[in-house]
Design a protein around this motif. Structure first.
Motif, PDB file in Angstrom:
ATOM      1  N   VAL A 462       0.851  -1.191   0.000  1.00 45.25           N
ATOM      2  CA  VAL A 462       0.000   0.000   0.000  1.00 45.25           C
ATOM      3  C   VAL A 462       0.884   1.237   0.000  1.00 45.25           C
ATOM      4  O   VAL A 462       1.909   1.285   0.694  1.00 45.25           O
ATOM      5  CB  VAL A 462      -0.931   0.027   1.232  1.00 45.25           C
ATOM      6  CG1 VAL A 462      -1.740   1.319   1.280  1.00 45.25           C
ATOM      7  CG2 VAL A 462      -1.856  -1.179   1.228  1.00 45.25           C
ATOM      8  N   ILE A 463       0.507   2.244  -0.795  1.00 44.79           N
ATOM      9  CA  ILE A 463       1.158   3.557  -0.761  1.00 44.79           C
ATOM     10  C   ILE A 463       0.111   4.589  -0.374  1.00 44.79           C
ATOM     11  O   ILE A 463      -0.912   4.722  -1.045  1.00 44.79           O
ATOM     12  CB  ILE A 463       1.795   3.921  -2.114  1.00 44.79           C
ATOM     13  CG1 ILE A 463       2.970   2.994  -2.424  1.00 44.79           C
ATOM     14  CG2 ILE A 463       2.260   5.377  -2.115  1.00 44.79           C
ATOM     15  CD1 ILE A 463       3.641   3.284  -3.756  1.00 44.79           C
ATOM     16  N   LEU A 464       0.361   5.309   0.716  1.00 45.70           N
ATOM     17  CA  LEU A 464      -0.523   6.380   1.159  1.00 45.70           C
ATOM     18  C   LEU A 464       0.033   7.710   0.675  1.00 45.70           C
ATOM     19  O   LEU A 464       1.254   7.899   0.608  1.00 45.70           O
ATOM     20  CB  LEU A 464      -0.655   6.394   2.677  1.00 45.70           C
ATOM     21  CG  LEU A 464      -1.323   5.163   3.320  1.00 45.70           C
ATOM     22  CD1 LEU A 464      -0.277   4.115   3.666  1.00 45.70           C
ATOM     23  CD2 LEU A 464      -2.103   5.557   4.563  1.00 45.70           C
ATOM     24  N   LYS A 493      -7.183  14.554  -1.736  1.00 46.23           N
ATOM     25  CA  LYS A 493      -5.922  15.044  -1.176  1.00 46.23           C
ATOM     26  C   LYS A 493      -5.234  14.021  -0.270  1.00 46.23           C
ATOM     27  O   LYS A 493      -4.009  13.978  -0.204  1.00 46.23           O
ATOM     28  CB  LYS A 493      -6.155  16.345  -0.416  1.00 46.23           C
ATOM     29  CG  LYS A 493      -6.530  17.517  -1.325  1.00 46.23           C
ATOM     30  CD  LYS A 493      -6.554  18.829  -0.574  1.00 46.23           C
ATOM     31  CE  LYS A 493      -6.795  19.986  -1.535  1.00 46.23           C
ATOM     32  NZ  LYS A 493      -6.784  21.301  -0.837  1.00 46.23           N
ATOM     33  N   LYS A 494      -6.031  13.215   0.426  1.00 47.62           N
ATOM     34  CA  LYS A 494      -5.460  12.179   1.280  1.00 47.62           C
ATOM     35  C   LYS A 494      -6.113  10.847   0.930  1.00 47.62           C
ATOM     36  O   LYS A 494      -7.333  10.713   0.991  1.00 47.62           O
ATOM     37  CB  LYS A 494      -5.670  12.504   2.758  1.00 47.62           C
ATOM     38  CG  LYS A 494      -4.874  13.712   3.231  1.00 47.62           C
ATOM     39  CD  LYS A 494      -4.994  13.906   4.744  1.00 47.62           C
ATOM     40  CE  LYS A 494      -4.144  15.087   5.203  1.00 47.62           C
ATOM     41  NZ  LYS A 494      -4.191  15.273   6.664  1.00 47.62           N
ATOM     42  N   GLY A 495      -5.289   9.893   0.548  1.00 48.09           N
ATOM     43  CA  GLY A 495      -5.831   8.598   0.154  1.00 48.09           C
ATOM     44  C   GLY A 495      -4.732   7.570   0.045  1.00 48.09           C
ATOM     45  O   GLY A 495      -3.615   7.762   0.556  1.00 48.09           O
ATOM     46  N   GLN A 496      -5.028   6.477  -0.660  1.00 46.89           N
ATOM     47  CA  GLN A 496      -4.039   5.410  -0.788  1.00 46.89           C
ATOM     48  C   GLN A 496      -4.268   4.618  -2.060  1.00 46.89           C
ATOM     49  O   GLN A 496      -5.361   4.582  -2.622  1.00 46.89           O
ATOM     50  CB  GLN A 496      -4.092   4.480   0.421  1.00 46.89           C
ATOM     51  CG  GLN A 496      -5.355   3.647   0.528  1.00 46.89           C
ATOM     52  CD  GLN A 496      -5.389   2.811   1.797  1.00 46.89           C
ATOM     53  OE1 GLN A 496      -5.128   3.297   2.890  1.00 46.89           O
ATOM     54  NE2 GLN A 496      -5.704   1.528   1.636  1.00 46.89           N
ATOM     55  N   PHE A 497      -3.184   4.005  -2.520  1.00 42.66           N
ATOM     56  CA  PHE A 497      -3.221   3.039  -3.620  1.00 42.66           C
ATOM     57  C   PHE A 497      -2.877   1.689  -3.016  1.00 42.66           C
ATOM     58  O   PHE A 497      -1.807   1.526  -2.405  1.00 42.66           O
ATOM     59  CB  PHE A 497      -2.219   3.411  -4.706  1.00 42.66           C
ATOM     60  CG  PHE A 497      -2.515   4.732  -5.374  1.00 42.66           C
ATOM     61  CD1 PHE A 497      -3.678   4.896  -6.105  1.00 42.66           C
ATOM     62  CD2 PHE A 497      -1.642   5.798  -5.256  1.00 42.66           C
ATOM     63  CE1 PHE A 497      -3.957   6.106  -6.722  1.00 42.66           C
ATOM     64  CE2 PHE A 497      -1.911   7.005  -5.862  1.00 42.66           C
ATOM     65  CZ  PHE A 497      -3.076   7.174  -6.598  1.00 42.66           C
ATOM     66  N   GLY A 555       4.260   5.481   3.520  1.00 36.39           N
ATOM     67  CA  GLY A 555       3.644   6.788   3.542  1.00 36.39           C
ATOM     68  C   GLY A 555       3.022   7.134   4.870  1.00 36.39           C
ATOM     69  O   GLY A 555       3.213   6.435   5.864  1.00 36.39           O
ATOM     70  N   PRO A 556       2.255   8.235   4.873  1.00 38.11           N
ATOM     71  CA  PRO A 556       1.830   9.008   3.698  1.00 38.11           C
ATOM     72  C   PRO A 556       2.975   9.805   3.074  1.00 38.11           C
ATOM     73  O   PRO A 556       3.770  10.410   3.777  1.00 38.11           O
ATOM     74  CB  PRO A 556       0.743   9.934   4.252  1.00 38.11           C
ATOM     75  CG  PRO A 556       1.071  10.071   5.711  1.00 38.11           C
ATOM     76  CD  PRO A 556       1.673   8.776   6.124  1.00 38.11           C
TER      77      PRO A 556
END
Length: 561
Positions: A462-464, A493-497, A555-556
């Motif tokens: 996961v990448i935040l 603006k704030k999330g994750q892949f 991350g984030p």
């Protein structure tokens, strides 16, 4: 007689060899660059009217590619000759210099010692044919907009406001080159207004060739009053040539249309609503129209196409097809992507065909989990893009079929000793049987099997991200090492892949100023800059590359625009 004169021949050869300027052999390696002892005229000379420059160095020197390495601003073109003799470099001017002008001479790596080719460092000279030396400078960084990497040896130029000047047609007058980190500096400028641009000038003509070179420009003028820094210029590859048809003729079993450059999108229709089958040709600048006519050998068609800079092509063509007996091209396909996210039960595969697909045989298309379990597909699970001849399979499946087996689990049988269950052997194959796909020319695809290993939660990462921007519309993109978009989020603006495999990625923010949901490359002729792109960069190495490990949460990561 021959013997008596032999010593004179040996003496002449000895003298000749002594006259050659060669590198001495032996001894420690020379790492000290040549230094400037004197210059005529001297740095800062005003009212200069001479016809040459003479530089004396601390050791024997040689010239390295003087025409490319020596930059004279404003340029005097090729109106000079450079020569080196012993420790002296001379520049001879073939034409008079302009009056009341400050000239800078940047020798870069042109002057080198003859032993180890160490270049003289920071060798610059400014003289004026007027009564004072202009002293204002402009500096910044040139970088590739799509990769975020600094552009080495790019030409950076400025020009004064001029309605007729075009970087695509006219050579630069005030220019310099970027160093290995993409940095540049143009010095000794007058206090006035300029426009700045940059070129990956491969052919060295100081003109942007939109067909083969990347270039960038700043649409707003720069009012130079004092030294100005951080004037950064992004480069993009942007072909601004008009979009036109270069050829349209029958070939093999199809009608081939060739355009001047790559197409962003296109559509072909027939005035009489005749069903047409077409797709991209051998490259993105060509289109193949296949013969779907019953009895006719020609048909009027309309082509509407667009390129990446907004040019539109709208043309009526008379499509003709050959009556000769020819062998149709082979109907095959390549699978460019396949994955199975086990904990979410998402199966995906993408394939591209050599020619358009007319029919799909769903009995010959399925996913085999094991010898007892098969997953079938329906039309709702498939998406076909005719223009690029690409088929995408996307299906939600039972995730329980692909979860990891726990070897510690045992099944209790009443009245008997506990035993370990023996699950069926997993196959996990995407199966395409003979004739699964039928082309527009009625030939069928061959049998093919694609092995897909289910990706478990503990194998994925996961990448935040955290985006700091005042822009109203933007796109957060995660791209792989080939700049292919893996995942994206719009105005978040704030999330994750999540569900990411290990590998190299880059995280970037595209500023979507026209709010059309995609990046637009701009257009120099319309004075439209490319939409900005900002990359996440690790502070220590300033690199946009993210090395992601398996089963990792990163991350984030902060991106500021």
């Amino acid at each position: 007689m021959i013997k008596r004169n032999l010593h004179w021949l040996i003496y002449i050869l000895f003298i000749g060899s002594c006259a050659k300027q060669t590198s001495p052999t032996g001894g420690p390696k020379d790492t000290i660059p040549p230094s400037l002892v004197s210059a005529s005229p001297r740095q800062g000379t005003i009212n200069f009217t001479g016809k040459n420059l003479r530089l004396e160095f601390s050791e024997l020197i040689t010239l390295n590619n003087a025409r490319e390495q020596i930059i004279i601003t404003p340029t005097i073109g090729k109106e000079f000759e450079a020569s080196a003799k012993k420790n002296i470099v001379t520049l001879e001017f073939n034409a008079p210099l302009e009056d009341s002008t400050t000239y800078t001479f940047n020798f870069r790596e042109s002057v080198q010692d003859i032993t180890e080719k160490n270049p003289a460092r920071n060798l610059k000279l400014a003289v004026s044919t007027g009564t004072y030396i202009d002293s204002i400078s402009i500096s910044g960084i040139v970088y590739d907009l799509l990769t975020g990497k600094e552009a080495e040896d790019a030409t950076v130029a400025i020009h004064i406001p001029n309605d007729t000047f075009s970087i695509l047609k006219h050579p630069a007058i005030y220019f310099t080159k970027t160093n290995k980190t993409g940095r540049y500096k143009i010095e000794n400028l007058k206090a006035q207004t300029y426009y700045a641009y940059a070129i990956a000038d491969k052919n060295r003509n100081l003109i942007a060739d939109s067909r083969s070179e990347s270039y960038g420009f700043l649409k707003d003028p720069i009012h130079l009053i004092v030294d100005t820094s951080k004037i950064n210029i992004p480069l993009v590859r942007l072909d601004t040539r008009p979009l036109a048809i270069t050829s349209a003729r029958p070939y093999n079993t199809y009608f081939n249309i060739k355009a001047t450059k790559n197409l962003k999108d296109f559509q072909i229709t027939a005035p009489d609503d005749t069903h047409l089958s077409y797709g991209l040709g051998d490259d993105p600048s060509s289109i193949k129209v296949y013969n779907t006519l019953d009895s006719r050998d020609s048909l009027a068609i309309r082509l509407i196409a667009h390129d990446s800079v907004g040019n539109t092509l709208d043309s009526i063509l008379y499509a003709k097809f050959s009556n000769r007996e020819v062998t149709p091209e082979t109907f095959n396909y390549t699978i460019s992507e396949s994955s199975l996210i086990a904990h979410k039960g998402i199966l995906k595969a993408t394939m591209t065909f050599a020619k358009p697909v007319e029919e799909i045989n769903f009995d010959s298309l399925f996913f085999r989990v094991d010898s007892a379990t098969t997953i079938r597909f329906s039309r709702e699970d498939l998406q076909y893009n005719q223009s690029i001849k690409q088929l995408t399979i996307l299906k939600q499946v039972d995730k329980a079929l692909f979860m990891q087996e726990n070897p510690d689990e045992q099944r209790m049988v009443p009245g008997k000793q506990s035993v370990t269950p023996q699950p069926a052997t997993k196959i996990n194959e995407l199966y395409f049987g003979q004739g699964a796909f039928i082309s527009i020319e009625n030939d069928t695809s061959k049998r093919s099997i694609q092995k897909i290993t289910p990706q478990q939660l503990n194998e994925l990462s996961v990448i935040l991200f955290d985006v700091r921007t005042e822009e109203r519309s933007f796109i957060v993109q995660l791209v792989d090492k080939n700049l292919k978009v893996v995942q994206e989020k719009i105005n978040i603006k704030k999330g994750q892949f999540d569900d990411l495999q290990s590998g190299q990625y880059s995280l970037r923010v595209v500023i979507d100023r026209n709010q059309n949901g995609q990046w637009d490359p701009g257009n120099y002729d319309q004075n439209e800059e490319p939409e900005p792109i900002f990359y996440y960069r690790e502070d220590k190495k300033n690199s946009p590359v993210i090395n992601l490990k398996s089963n990792w949460e990163l991350g984030p990561l902060l991106i500021t625009s």
